[in-house]
Design a protein around this motif. Structure first.
Motif, PDB file in Angstrom:
ATOM      1  N   TRP A  61      -3.988   0.679  -7.569  1.00 42.81           N
ATOM      2  CA  TRP A  61      -4.520  -0.658  -7.332  1.00 42.81           C
ATOM      3  C   TRP A  61      -5.357  -1.083  -8.520  1.00 42.81           C
ATOM      4  O   TRP A  61      -5.917  -0.238  -9.228  1.00 42.81           O
ATOM      5  N   VAL A  83       0.287   4.597  -5.104  1.00 43.87           N
ATOM      6  CA  VAL A  83       0.399   3.186  -5.464  1.00 43.87           C
ATOM      7  C   VAL A  83      -0.951   2.792  -6.077  1.00 43.87           C
ATOM      8  O   VAL A  83      -1.929   2.583  -5.358  1.00 43.87           O
ATOM      9  N   SER A 142      -2.033  -4.011  -5.485  1.00 49.80           N
ATOM     10  CA  SER A 142      -1.389  -2.997  -6.320  1.00 49.80           C
ATOM     11  C   SER A 142      -1.074  -3.605  -7.677  1.00 49.80           C
ATOM     12  O   SER A 142      -1.057  -4.830  -7.833  1.00 49.80           O
ATOM     13  N   THR A 194       0.854  -1.191   0.000  1.00 47.29           N
ATOM     14  CA  THR A 194       0.000   0.000   0.000  1.00 47.29           C
ATOM     15  C   THR A 194       0.890   1.242   0.000  1.00 47.29           C
ATOM     16  O   THR A 194       2.103   1.149   0.211  1.00 47.29           O
ATOM     17  N   ALA A 219       4.656   2.298  -8.445  1.00 49.40           N
ATOM     18  CA  ALA A 219       4.233   3.449  -7.643  1.00 49.40           C
ATOM     19  C   ALA A 219       4.948   4.687  -8.143  1.00 49.40           C
ATOM     20  O   ALA A 219       5.956   4.603  -8.851  1.00 49.40           O
TER      21      ALA A 219
END
Length: 104
Positions: free
Chosen positions: A65, A63, A72, A41, A76
């Motif tokens: 999802w 990040v 994820s 996360t 990121a």
């Protein structure tokens, strides 16, 4: 810490080409980090980043999802306040293994 989810962030060749491109653009402040485990996360990534850089050096972590919320999608974005911090962070994280506090 709780159980750790680990995975390599990127390969050396991917990172070295990224470093070379970024060195040509010293105004870049946002890094893309690839190879994240699915359970990572934004909060987990912030905790890991604290091992490499001061929390005051970045102001945004995203990040993404998958649409079903199953995890994820493996990358990121981190925005640094100063381009020098972004450039300095790239080689620190090159090939490192990300271990988060998320449980399976």
């Amino acid at each position: 810490r709780e159980a750790r989810v680990c995975g390599p962030l990127t390969t050396g060749s991917e990172m070295s080409s990224t470093i070379a491109r970024a060195a040509c653009d010293e105004t870049r402040t946002t890094l893309m980090i690839r190879g994240l485990p699915r359970k990572v996360t934004a909060e987990d990534l912030v905790e890991e980043l604290k091992f490499y850089v001061s929390p005051a050096s970045f102001d945004f972590v995203y990040v993404p999802w998958d649409r079903l919320g199953a995890g994820s999608i493996g990358y990121a974005f981190v925005n640094f306040l100063d381009s020098r911090d972004a450039l300095d962070t790239m080689p620190l994280m090159n090939g490192e293994t990300l271990c988060t506090s998320s449980s399976d």
